[in-house]
Design an enzyme around this catalytic site. Sequence first.
Site, short mmCIF file in Angstrom:
data_model
loop_
_atom_site.label_atom_id
_atom_site.label_comp_id
_atom_site.label_asym_id
_atom_site.label_seq_id
_atom_site.Cartn_x
_atom_site.Cartn_y
_atom_site.Cartn_z
CB ALA A 62 -1.04 0.36 1.04
N GLY A 67 0.75 -4.78 0.69
CA GLY A 67 -0.39 -4.67 -0.74
C GLY A 67 0.04 -5.13 -1.80
CD GLU A 109 1.57 -5.79 5.05
OE1 GLU A 109 2.30 -6.70 5.26
OE2 GLU A 109 0.45 -5.86 4.03
CD GLU A 138 -2.69 -7.76 1.86
OE1 GLU A 138 -2.53 -6.30 1.86
OE2 GLU A 138 -3.34 -8.28 2.97
C1 3H9 Z 1 0.52 -2.51 3.57
O1 3H9 Z 1 0.66 -2.89 2.11
C2 3H9 Z 1 -0.73 -2.43 3.66
C3 3H9 Z 1 -2.13 -3.76 2.76
O2 3H9 Z 1 -2.41 -4.84 3.69
C4 3H9 Z 1 -3.05 -2.69 2.72
C5 3H9 Z 1 -3.54 -2.85 3.67
C6 3H9 Z 1 -5.28 -2.12 3.09
N1 3H9 Z 1 4.83 3.60 -0.03
O3 3H9 Z 1 13.47 1.74 0.69
P1 3H9 Z 1 13.57 1.99 -0.64
C7 3H9 Z 1 9.17 5.16 -1.24
S1 3H9 Z 1 1.57 -1.89 4.31
C8 3H9 Z 1 5.21 5.13 -0.27
O4 3H9 Z 1 15.03 3.52 -1.03
P2 3H9 Z 1 15.28 0.05 -2.20
C9 3H9 Z 1 10.11 5.16 0.01
O5 3H9 Z 1 10.43 6.20 1.08
C10 3H9 Z 1 3.13 -1.51 2.84
N2 3H9 Z 1 6.57 4.98 -0.66
O6 3H9 Z 1 14.22 1.48 -1.54
C11 3H9 Z 1 11.85 6.21 -0.91
O7 3H9 Z 1 11.11 7.20 -0.59
P3 3H9 Z 1 12.50 8.18 -1.30
C12 3H9 Z 1 4.13 -2.50 2.66
C13 3H9 Z 1 7.31 3.81 -0.49
O8 3H9 Z 1 15.08 -0.02 -2.67
C14 3H9 Z 1 11.41 4.67 -2.49
O9 3H9 Z 1 10.29 4.48 -2.08
N3 3H9 Z 1 5.10 -3.14 2.64
C15 3H9 Z 1 7.18 2.81 -0.30
O10 3H9 Z 1 15.99 0.34 -0.45
C16 3H9 Z 1 12.93 3.54 -2.39
O11 3H9 Z 1 12.21 3.36 -1.50
C17 3H9 Z 1 6.60 -2.90 2.97
O12 3H9 Z 1 5.99 -2.67 3.35
C18 3H9 Z 1 5.17 2.94 0.49
N4 3H9 Z 1 4.75 1.00 0.76
O13 3H9 Z 1 13.77 -0.51 -1.29
C19 3H9 Z 1 7.41 -1.94 2.54
N5 3H9 Z 1 7.88 1.63 -0.13
O14 3H9 Z 1 13.08 8.06 -2.48
C20 3H9 Z 1 8.69 -0.68 2.24
C21 3H9 Z 1 8.89 2.41 -0.60
O15 3H9 Z 1 11.57 10.15 -1.46
N6 3H9 Z 1 9.26 -0.78 1.68
N7 3H9 Z 1 8.83 3.72 -0.45
O16 3H9 Z 1 13.32 8.47 -0.20
C22 3H9 Z 1 10.28 -1.54 1.46
O17 3H9 Z 1 10.42 -2.46 2.15
C23 3H9 Z 1 11.61 -1.02 0.74
O18 3H9 Z 1 10.67 0.85 -0.01
C24 3H9 Z 1 11.49 -1.89 -0.94
C25 3H9 Z 1 12.66 -1.14 -1.41
C26 3H9 Z 1 12.03 -3.38 -0.09
C27 3H9 Z 1 10.08 -1.87 -1.74
#
Ligand code: 3H9
Length: 691
Positions: free
Chosen positions: A66, A105, A128, A108
Amino acid sequence: MPAINEVTNLEVNSNIAVLTLNSPPVNALSAKVREGLHVGVKQTTEDDNVKAVVLICEGRTFIAGADITEFGQAPKGPSLFEVLDMIENSSKPIISAIHGTALGGGLEVALTCHYRIAIPSAKCGLPEVKLGLLPGAGGTQRLPRVVGAQKALQMVTSGEHVPAKECLEMGLIDEMANEDSLLEDAIKFASTIVKENRPLVKVKENEENIKADKGNHALFADFRKSIARRTRGFLAPEYNIQCIEAAVNKPFEEGIKVERELFTKLVTGSQSAAQRYVFFAERLVNKIPDIPSETELIEVNSVGVIGAGTMGGGISMNFANVGIPVTIIEQNQERLDRGLAIIKKNYENTANKGRISMEDVETRMALITGELSLDTLNSQDLIIEAVFENMALKKEIFRKLDGISKAGTILASNTSALNVNEIAAETKRPEDVIGLHFFSPANVMKLLEIVRGEKTSKSIVASSMAIAKKIGKIAAVVGVCPGFVGNRILGQRQREANKLILEGALPWDIDDALFNFGFPMGPFAMSDLAGLDIGWNKETSKGETLRDILCESGRLGQKSGKGFYLYDENRNKSPDPEVEAIIRKFAEAKQIRLRDISKEEILERCLYPMINEGFKILEEGMAIRASDIDIVWINGYGWPAYEGGPMFYGSLVGFDKILDWLKKMEQELGSEFKPSSYLEKVVNENINIFV
Ligand code: 3H9
């Protein structure tokens, strides 16, 4: 390609529709992405030409979850639930084609698709929990229906990213694509599904993998026990477990109700707000406003470490762990041998726990060379001095290094408090000198304070950030001031804790209050662990402080079986009436009247001065931003992530309330509580310090 909206394209070729998302950086499920999916899937169901649909993403990853920035905002466009219903109930098979990470998500979405194909480097997970949440779009109900309860419990409570190969083995993906032909292979897979008339598999209907665990309460009770220590204080792990329990024991639709109810509780609560804040803070801390991303970096292929003590040894292990050769310098053979033996023992312990192999131990040890002369440090790209906190000694070492090390070497000191500018001034190249403050044990602790001196060059700072990332540290750039950011703030807590035991609170009252707040241990348990005699001198001790008295009576901490606490043979601590008597006698001699002190007062006294110090640090420009201070305290000192760090916590308490409290304390107890003028400004002008 025909566009559905700015982030979605749909193309149909030989009866296979390809629905492509392209929403950088991570294809998060923003309103636009949800809209694209909704419209795209609807169009494919209405198009008679389409026999199957491939859902694929452009850029670095499949959908990473999400859009976290949308939480707490008014909902826009179709909800994720509507999108998932439409996918799952589609009359055409939908195949998700996964590269990068399918997270939260994103997974999901993939779990409502009828089939999943991925490339070998892809990973899937429901992380999450790290945001203080649970998968709120059916993930907790669908995942166990694919991988079983045990594995689902592990995945949702750890948030781990599971490699594609493992996903294939446990049925989370159905087919492996070639690394560089995902789209092609996904289309082929879709054609096969059509040709073989394979069923529209709905994960939610699969009871096979959970039926054996229905009514198996022991499975959940044992799992809870196994993670209790690691997850103490966090709400999300327990709520995740309750959802998996519901998935196993209730019909799907009822399980979904449990998931929605618990998700709502978490997403509207303060723990998740804090953990989401920490997620963005961890990314912000890497950004140094005046250092452009294209700054030239020094490649670090070899490292020198001066000192084979606890710090030097731990620091060296970080580099050997990632394949970088290290030369460790000690003054004499005996100390060198002892230092190397401890490193080997640490590696062997890790191997015994199954985290690395015995072969890894050998490989890593082979990368570490011991030497007795500084002169051998003439070719390394990075040299880290890790000797005692003695300015004269450090200056001497840097003077020598200036003459020995090659031009362009990063010259770093691991000092935890001394003036890096003074150290740099001993060399003719102060622009190459920096502080790299590792935290003990240096091979384990995540935090690295990168101390930027007045003259440190941008390239040295940027290169230090890069090497920190390579060795898996979370680095925060801080300025030169006594104690830098972490220890400077710690000093406030320590001072107040020491004062409180002379006002009526006992060491264990204070430790308990801080432990219950979420710290791994309180200041007195910490002192006992470190040894009360650090910096204490038997010859000159005159019983002037409580610490003097404790040390004089042989209470040196855990190592002597007693300190502030009494320890049994397994080092389990218990409060000691003898210490209480010592404190009472000491207070009496000083004519101090002891009083009852509540847990609330203990927390205010210990935590609010830390927040005040944080404001002073910001005012002086010693930290780049408030959230960097929080990152330091979460990763270096065990501030619980669900309380967001001192600055975030302060904002929850209310900076106005803290300011009033400090003013009152300043009047009652003196200038140590004088509020920072920046705090006053923030309160008076209603400034948001987190933007
Ligand atoms: C969810 O899904 C709830 C659901 O169950 C639905 C409920 C209804 N959203 O980490 P990075 C941005 S909760 C918005 O440096 P990497 C991040 O801030 C979500 N922004 O890159 C950064 O911005 P900036 C569950 C996001 O390659 C840029 O993307 N999912 C999101 O080292 C690059 O990120 C997670 O918890 C997001 N979801 O790692 C996954 N994710 O460039 C969270 C990232 O401005 N994300 N950004 O600084 C991660 O773990 C890592 O970002 C990922 C990439 C592994 C994907």
